[in-house]
Motif scaffolding. Structure first.
Motif, short mmCIF file in Angstrom:
data_model
loop_
_atom_site.label_atom_id
_atom_site.label_comp_id
_atom_site.label_asym_id
_atom_site.label_seq_id
_atom_site.Cartn_x
_atom_site.Cartn_y
_atom_site.Cartn_z
N PRO A 80 0.72 -1.20 -0.02
CA PRO A 80 0.09 -0.01 0.07
C PRO A 80 0.78 1.16 -0.09
O PRO A 80 1.83 1.46 0.92
N ILE A 81 0.31 2.29 -0.92
CA ILE A 81 0.89 3.54 -0.78
C ILE A 81 0.36 4.77 -0.38
O ILE A 81 0.45 5.71 0.20
N TYR A 82 -0.98 4.34 -0.23
CA TYR A 82 -2.07 5.33 0.14
C TYR A 82 -3.16 4.81 0.45
O TYR A 82 -3.64 3.55 0.12
N ALA A 83 -4.32 5.33 1.42
CA ALA A 83 -5.41 4.73 1.71
C ALA A 83 -6.35 6.14 2.17
O ALA A 83 -5.93 7.03 2.71
N GLN A 84 -7.58 5.87 1.55
CA GLN A 84 -8.55 7.20 1.76
C GLN A 84 -9.83 6.51 2.36
O GLN A 84 -10.34 5.39 1.78
N ALA A 85 -10.13 6.98 3.42
CA ALA A 85 -11.62 6.70 3.69
C ALA A 85 -12.74 7.71 3.36
O ALA A 85 -12.73 8.82 2.71
N TYR A 86 -13.89 7.07 3.02
CA TYR A 86 -15.15 8.02 2.70
C TYR A 86 -15.59 8.42 3.69
O TYR A 86 -16.07 7.85 4.80
N LEU A 87 -15.74 10.11 3.69
CA LEU A 87 -16.34 10.55 4.73
C LEU A 87 -17.75 11.11 4.52
O LEU A 87 -18.15 10.86 3.39
N GLY A 88 -18.42 11.57 5.66
CA GLY A 88 -19.88 11.85 5.39
C GLY A 88 -19.99 13.20 5.29
O GLY A 88 -19.14 13.96 5.18
N GLY A 89 -21.28 13.75 5.36
CA GLY A 89 -21.58 15.18 5.27
C GLY A 89 -21.59 15.79 6.51
O GLY A 89 -21.49 17.12 6.32
N GLN A 90 -21.17 15.33 7.59
CA GLN A 90 -21.26 16.41 8.83
C GLN A 90 -20.11 17.35 9.09
O GLN A 90 -20.16 18.39 9.37
N GLY A 91 -18.85 16.93 8.37
CA GLY A 91 -18.16 18.13 8.33
C GLY A 91 -18.20 19.30 7.47
O GLY A 91 -18.14 20.36 7.78
N ILE A 92 -19.01 19.16 6.46
CA ILE A 92 -19.54 19.81 5.38
C ILE A 92 -20.54 20.72 6.17
O ILE A 92 -20.31 22.07 6.05
N ALA A 93 -21.26 20.31 6.85
CA ALA A 93 -22.30 21.07 7.50
C ALA A 93 -21.91 21.96 8.58
O ALA A 93 -22.37 23.06 8.61
N GLU A 94 -20.72 21.31 9.05
CA GLU A 94 -20.10 22.43 10.38
C GLU A 94 -19.41 23.45 9.48
O GLU A 94 -19.55 24.57 10.17
N ALA A 95 -18.67 23.03 8.60
CA ALA A 95 -18.17 24.21 7.81
C ALA A 95 -18.97 25.38 7.46
O ALA A 95 -18.77 26.30 7.65
N LEU A 96 -20.01 24.99 6.76
CA LEU A 96 -20.89 26.02 6.49
C LEU A 96 -21.61 26.83 7.84
O LEU A 96 -21.69 27.77 7.61
N SER A 97 -21.83 25.74 8.55
CA SER A 97 -22.41 26.51 10.14
C SER A 97 -21.28 27.65 10.51
O SER A 97 -21.87 28.56 11.13
N LEU A 98 -20.01 27.46 10.56
CA LEU A 98 -19.06 28.26 10.76
C LEU A 98 -18.80 29.55 10.06
O LEU A 98 -18.31 30.60 10.37
N GLY A 99 -19.44 29.57 8.82
CA GLY A 99 -19.49 30.54 8.14
C GLY A 99 -18.68 30.44 6.80
O GLY A 99 -18.56 31.49 5.90
N ALA A 100 -18.27 29.22 6.44
CA ALA A 100 -17.79 29.08 5.27
C ALA A 100 -18.45 29.26 3.90
O ALA A 100 -19.64 28.77 4.13
N GLN A 101 -17.96 29.85 2.86
CA GLN A 101 -18.95 30.06 1.86
C GLN A 101 -18.61 28.87 0.67
O GLN A 101 -19.23 28.49 -0.17
N ILE A 102 -17.11 28.59 0.69
CA ILE A 102 -16.58 27.43 -0.40
C ILE A 102 -15.76 26.39 1.03
O ILE A 102 -15.17 26.80 1.55
N VAL A 103 -16.37 25.40 0.61
CA VAL A 103 -15.78 23.96 1.38
C VAL A 103 -14.95 23.25 0.12
O VAL A 103 -15.85 22.53 -0.57
N ILE A 104 -13.84 22.87 0.60
CA ILE A 104 -13.19 21.81 -0.24
C ILE A 104 -13.03 20.70 0.23
O ILE A 104 -12.20 20.78 1.72
N CYS A 105 -13.37 19.65 -0.28
CA CYS A 105 -13.02 18.34 0.50
C CYS A 105 -12.26 17.54 -0.32
O CYS A 105 -12.02 17.94 -1.55
#
Length: 584
Positions: free
Chosen positions: A124-149
């Motif tokens: 293995p050289i790299y591993a990525q997990a599939y994240l849900g949407g709660q982080g995106i919701a929190e970023a928007l709640s904090l005031g972000a207008q653009i959220v990069i995932c």
């Protein structure tokens, strides 16, 4: 972001970090490990985003989310705009995988093949997990207008946006499940608006037409009600059938998993409530699993291919002759190949009225762990040198670039406990941690499956039949998930569905797969089946049909999308009364 994007991004990220590559040869795809086309779309839109306060969530970070975040921040600053940007981390999980292996807390079984990670022959050289949407919701709640995932699940941006906008709690599973399916329906851009649609021919006679198919829009209410529509004055269409096609695309069974919720789809149905406006109904909800999917990338080796053209009569014999000759010519080197495959692509038309219509492709494909083992003197040269003893009309393809060894990547899919994922939001100089879901449910490894319908009817009772392609009256959509392929079939009328669910048993689908159902393949091909009566659909999961997945398979159908079209072209006995209703 497809698994192809992920594996290519992983190799780029590692190479960009100046780590040594296997065999001293860096991956040829070196370049940005984020999705650079996102910037081409974002840059001209920034002024309007600022003017109207439009929010943007994108998973374009791929494997280098922070770098893309910094570039977007610089673009905003250069334009002197008041746009705040956040980025999401936590999807990079190779250290967590390595630690758990070392501690013996997980074997990380491959969800497709069943093997354990310690027995995988690749590093293995790299591993990525599939994240849900709660982080995106929190970023928007904090005031972000653009959220990069980076690697969030494909539907997670829609889930996150809906959670933020409506202020949903994590316990509101029904609302989350509806947003999840809304995200699934629009995640593949124009697919739900008639792209990759088996009923595409009908558009040719409409004012919308085939050109410039419009992008989809998901409208999600406070209660979770979902309506799918599209841009006005664009091509394509949003119909019950286009939505059915996209719902059936890439699901694995009646349970559809996300890090935030499990959607149960066996009772889903669609309602046409206006032109290009479809309402989603029947979604049920269960808690999410305690784990999330992880894709692990490794360098697989190198591959090369070459092609001959065969025209007219005796193609099968010409192919057998060429394969026998090439196996002999390659024998001094082929013991170093990890794979050598020969295939004929296409069938010459009967009594063809042009030479092109009478011509098919003979493809020679090889893989090896080291580049030098399939270097041109050991693969391409012997293949081309065969020309003087070839079949009548022997002609090879003059583009030799595919015959030069190029690296390929292996992909391994497993599960990681969500508690070991460090999901976080980075905004305004602060980091906010996103906890795992408070309520989860452990699900069986295999989804519910029924080999035959629970309401059997003798097919003879549907009356006289005509032997025609299945796709004459049956829609289908297929797609890849690692080495697995799914395929959903559906019809337009209830009486047709009674016939379809009785016709398409597991045993029948094995016959329709023909030589593709190779019982000697390791790991073996297994088939699971379930019904979606409200969609008049039957769904199949073909385990291990796609060899090792998109980035390493020897098949030209590396995304599994043509499995549906192959099966629709197979001949079956269709009741004449159904044919009288009209063909697709």
């Amino acid at each position: 972001m497809s698994e192809v994007n992920m594996t290519l991004g992983a190799a780029k990220k590692v190479d960009n970090s100046a780590l040594p590559a296997d065999n001293g040869n860096p991956f040829v795809g070196a370049g940005p490990a984020y999705e650079a086309p996102f910037l081409e779309a974002l840059e001209p839109a920034l002024s309007d985003l600022a003017k109207y306060g439009i929010k943007v969530v994108a998973n374009a970070g791929n494997t280098d989310t922070e770098t893309l975040y910094k570039i977007v921040c610089r673009m905003v600053k250069e334009k002197e705009l008041n746009i705040k940007v956040a980025w999401i981390s936590g999807d990079e999980v190779l250290p967590a995988i390595t630690d758990a292996l070392h501690l013996g807390t997980s074997t990380f079984k491959n969800i497709y093949t069943g093997e354990v990670l310690s027995s995988w022959e690749f590093k293995p050289i790299y591993a990525q997990a599939y994240l849900g949407g709660q982080g995106i919701a929190e970023a928007l709640s904090l005031g972000a207008q653009i959220v990069i995932c980076g690697r969030v699940a494909d539907a997670s941006p829609v889930i996150g946006a809906a959670v933020w906008y409506h202020g949903w709690h994590r316990s509101q599973l029904t609302e989350l499940a509806n947003a999840f399916i809304a995200g699934h329906l629009i995640e593949c851009s124009c697919y739900v608006t008639s792209g990759n649609f088996s009923g595409f021919k009908v558009l040719d006679s409409t004012s919308a037409g085939w050109a410039d198919i419009g992008y989809p829009i998901a409208e999600i209410s406070q209660s979770g009600k979902v309506i799918i529509t599209k841009q006005k004055a664009t091509g394509g269409a949003v119909t019950v059938d286009t939505c059915s096609a996209q719902l059936l695309y890439e699901i694995q069974g009646p349970w559809y998993f996300n890090s935030d919720v499990t959607a149960v789809v066996d009772e889903v149905w669609f309602e046409q409530i206006g032109p290009d406006r479809i309402a989603l109904n029947g979604v049920k909800a269960l808690p999410p699993p305690p784990t999330t999917k992880v894709g692990i990338t490794a360098r697989g080796g190198f591959q090369a291919e070459a092609m001959y053209f065969m025209t007219g009569l005796d193609v099968a014999e010409k192919a057998r002759m060429t394969e026998a000759q090439l196996r002999k010519s390659l024998s001094p080197y082929s013991d170093r190949f990890s794979l050598l495959a020969f295939s004929v692509l296409g069938v010459p038309a009967l009594d063809a009225d042009s030479q092109n219509a009478a011509t098919v492709v003979f493809r020679i494909f090889a893989q090896a762990r080291k580049s030098e083992d399939i270097a041109p003197p050991k693969f391409l040269r012997p293949v081309m040198d065969n020309i003087m003893q070839a079949y009548p009309g022997g002609t090879f393809h003059l583009d030799f670039r595919l015959g030069i060894p190029k690296p390929y990547l292996e992909y391994y899919v497993t599960l990681l406990d969500q508690s070991r994922v460090h999901h976080a939001v980075h905004f305004d100089g602060k980091t906010t941690t996103i906890p795992p879901p408070p309520l989860t449910n452990v699900y069986p490894e295999r989804q519910p499956s029924q080999p035959t319908t629970a309401l059997p009817i003798d097919l003879a009772k549907f009356g006289p039949t005509q032997h025609v392609p299945l796709g004459t009256i049956v829609h289908a959509r297929s797609g890849d998930k690692g080495s697995d392929c799914n395929c959903g079939f559906w019809v337009r009328q209830g009486v047709e569905y009674a016939w379809l669910r009785n016709l398409l048993s597991v045993d029948t689908i094995k016959l329709l797969l023909g030589k593709e159902y190779d019982t000697s393949r390791v790991p073996k091909i297994e088939i699971e089946r379930f019904e979606l009566p409200n969609l008049r659909a039957v769904h199949f999961l073909f385990r291990n049909l796609l060899d090792r997945g998109a980035t390493s398979t020897s098949s030209v159908d590396f995304l599994g999308k043509n499995v549906a079209e192959y099966l629709r072209a197979r001949y079956v006995n269709v009741p004449v009364k159904f044919l009288a209703r009209g063909k697709l």
